[in-house]
Design an enzyme around this catalytic site. Structure first.
Site, PDB file in Angstrom:
ATOM      1  N   LYS A  52       0.841  -1.207   0.000  1.00 41.88           N
ATOM      2  CA  LYS A  52       0.000   0.000   0.000  1.00 41.88           C
ATOM      3  C   LYS A  52       0.873   1.252   0.000  1.00 41.88           C
ATOM      4  O   LYS A  52       0.577   2.235  -0.674  1.00 41.88           O
ATOM      5  CB  LYS A  52      -0.920   0.002   1.226  1.00 41.88           C
ATOM      6  CG  LYS A  52      -2.087  -0.950   1.104  1.00 41.88           C
ATOM      7  CD  LYS A  52      -2.804  -1.138   2.423  1.00 41.88           C
ATOM      8  CE  LYS A  52      -3.777  -2.307   2.311  1.00 41.88           C
ATOM      9  NZ  LYS A  52      -4.265  -2.801   3.587  1.00 41.88           N
ATOM     10  N   GLN A  96      -5.308  -1.954   9.495  1.00 43.40           N
ATOM     11  CA  GLN A  96      -5.131  -3.247   8.837  1.00 43.40           C
ATOM     12  C   GLN A  96      -5.778  -4.358   9.669  1.00 43.40           C
ATOM     13  O   GLN A  96      -5.551  -4.472  10.868  1.00 43.40           O
ATOM     14  CB  GLN A  96      -3.622  -3.529   8.655  1.00 43.40           C
ATOM     15  CG  GLN A  96      -3.300  -4.801   7.906  1.00 43.40           C
ATOM     16  CD  GLN A  96      -3.735  -4.784   6.452  1.00 43.40           C
ATOM     17  OE1 GLN A  96      -3.767  -3.744   5.812  1.00 43.40           O
ATOM     18  NE2 GLN A  96      -4.098  -5.941   5.924  1.00 43.40           N
ATOM     19  N   ASP A 119     -11.650   2.469   3.650  1.00 43.46           N
ATOM     20  CA  ASP A 119     -11.894   1.029   3.505  1.00 43.46           C
ATOM     21  C   ASP A 119     -13.362   0.727   3.190  1.00 43.46           C
ATOM     22  O   ASP A 119     -13.685  -0.371   2.727  1.00 43.46           O
ATOM     23  CB  ASP A 119     -11.552   0.313   4.821  1.00 43.46           C
ATOM     24  CG  ASP A 119     -10.251  -0.464   4.770  1.00 43.46           C
ATOM     25  OD1 ASP A 119      -9.866  -0.888   3.668  1.00 43.46           O
ATOM     26  OD2 ASP A 119      -9.638  -0.650   5.833  1.00 43.46           O
TER      27      ASP A 119
HETATM   28  N1  GUN Z   1      -6.901  -6.994   5.555  1.00 39.89           N
HETATM   29  C1  GUN Z   1      -7.012  -7.644   4.368  1.00 39.89           C
HETATM   30  N2  GUN Z   1      -7.578  -6.836   3.450  1.00 39.89           N
HETATM   31  C2  GUN Z   1      -7.843  -5.673   4.070  1.00 39.89           C
HETATM   32  C3  GUN Z   1      -8.416  -4.446   3.631  1.00 39.89           C
HETATM   33  O1  GUN Z   1      -8.842  -4.267   2.483  1.00 39.89           O
HETATM   34  N3  GUN Z   1      -8.492  -3.469   4.555  1.00 39.89           N
HETATM   35  C4  GUN Z   1      -8.062  -3.626   5.836  1.00 39.89           C
HETATM   36  N4  GUN Z   1      -8.189  -2.613   6.684  1.00 39.89           N
HETATM   37  N5  GUN Z   1      -7.527  -4.751   6.273  1.00 39.89           N
HETATM   38  C5  GUN Z   1      -7.420  -5.766   5.382  1.00 39.89           C
END
Ligand code: GUN
Length: 285
Positions: A52, A96, A119
């Site tokens: 990211k 996350q 998100d």
């Molecule tokens: N863990 C796996 N995929 C995601 C996501 O798209 N967002 C977040 N916050 N955690 C994740």
């Protein structure tokens, strides 16, 4: 022979458009900023977070990294979210998942300012999706919709089957397809005769988390097949769809890797830029 839907290519296009908007915002003195919170040291999560950050750098988004130890208390995490909510320089907040066991993901998600919920997990974002109002859409299902658009696949009037009812993928996916005028069936582990239900579908989205579960017996010839699965197996990363078996009968199909996966992160970039746009003073950006 199916059209292979190239997620790497579509994701690059989405990032390119986001980068263009970042340049426009820069002319108004705004730099989009994403705060990424990672609690603990799960290697898969750490690797997602690194990717990211790389995407943010490419697009021109500032990323602020908050790495907290696995022993972080709920109070400490709440305090960090409150500080990020209050910071006008932060446009998007991503915590996350999964969090360590002792932390409550629901209360964390609800604490995030909905205006910074890039998100799309906050109840307000999900409520807006249900009501058809503008708002942040969860990145993976939004990425699937973007791929369909990029390949001129219009779900309107199609019979769409989504397999998997998670809050992150299956449920919002079903709602987005409904919004796009598909006739949607949402299937799950208790669905009777799943193969027969799927064989009715013009569009199948597999989001189950079981390697290669969807084989040719699930697919009507000419159907569009979207594979959201990312399963780590002895033979490497595989999807929920048996690609070799399904590709010859589908009209279009996403590979794994290189399909939906890259789209999720690209949509996060797009959501962060949109958050910065909304936060910019009226008449700017
Ligand atoms: N863990 C796996 N995929 C995601 C996501 O798209 N967002 C977040 N916050 N955690 C994740």
């Amino acid at each position: 022979m199916a059209t292979i839907i190239d997620g790497v290519k579509v994701a690059a296009e989405v990032r390119g458009r986001a980068a263009e908007e970042v340049r426009e915002l820069a002319a108004h003195g705004v730099t989009p900023c994403l705060a990424v919170v990672l609690v603990g040291d799960d290697p898969a999560s750490a690797s997602y977070v690194r990717m990211k950050e790389r995407d943010c750098a490419e697009v021109g988004i500032e990323s602020r990294d908050h790495r907290l130890p696995a022993t972080t208390s709920q109070q400490e995490l709440d305090d960090l979210i409150d500080a990020l909510n209050a910071d006008p320089a932060v446009h998007g907040i991503l915590v996350q998942m999964p969090l360590p066991e002792h932390l409550d993901p629901e209360s964390v998600i609800e604490r995030i300012d909905p205006a910074k919920d890039v998100d799309g997990f906050h109840p307000e974002s999900l409520g807006h999706l249900v009501r058809g109002l503008p708002g942040f859409r969860a990145c993976t299902p939004a990425g699937v919709m973007e791929m369909l658009r990029a390949y001129d696949i219009d779900p309107s009037g199609m019979r769409a089957v989504v397999i998997g009812r998670s809050t992150i993928v299956g449920k919002p996916m079903a709602l987005l397809l409904l919004e796009a005028n598909a006739t949607v069936t949402l299937c799950h582990s208790r669905t009777k005769d799943l193969e027969a239900v799927c064989r009715e579908a013009d569009l199948v989205v597999a989001a189950i988390g079981r390697p290669k579960m969807v084989d040719a017996s699930y697919i009507k010839p000419g159907a569009v097949v979207i594979d959201v699965g990312i399963n780590r197996t002895d033979e490497g990363v595989v999807g929920d769809v048996d690609f070799a078996a399904v590709e010859p009968i589908a009209s279009a199909i996403t590979p794994v890797p290189g399909g939906v996966g890259p789209m999720t992160r690209a949509m996060l970039m797009a959501n962060t830029v949109a958050a910065a746009h909304s936060a910019a003073p009226r008449g700017q950006g």
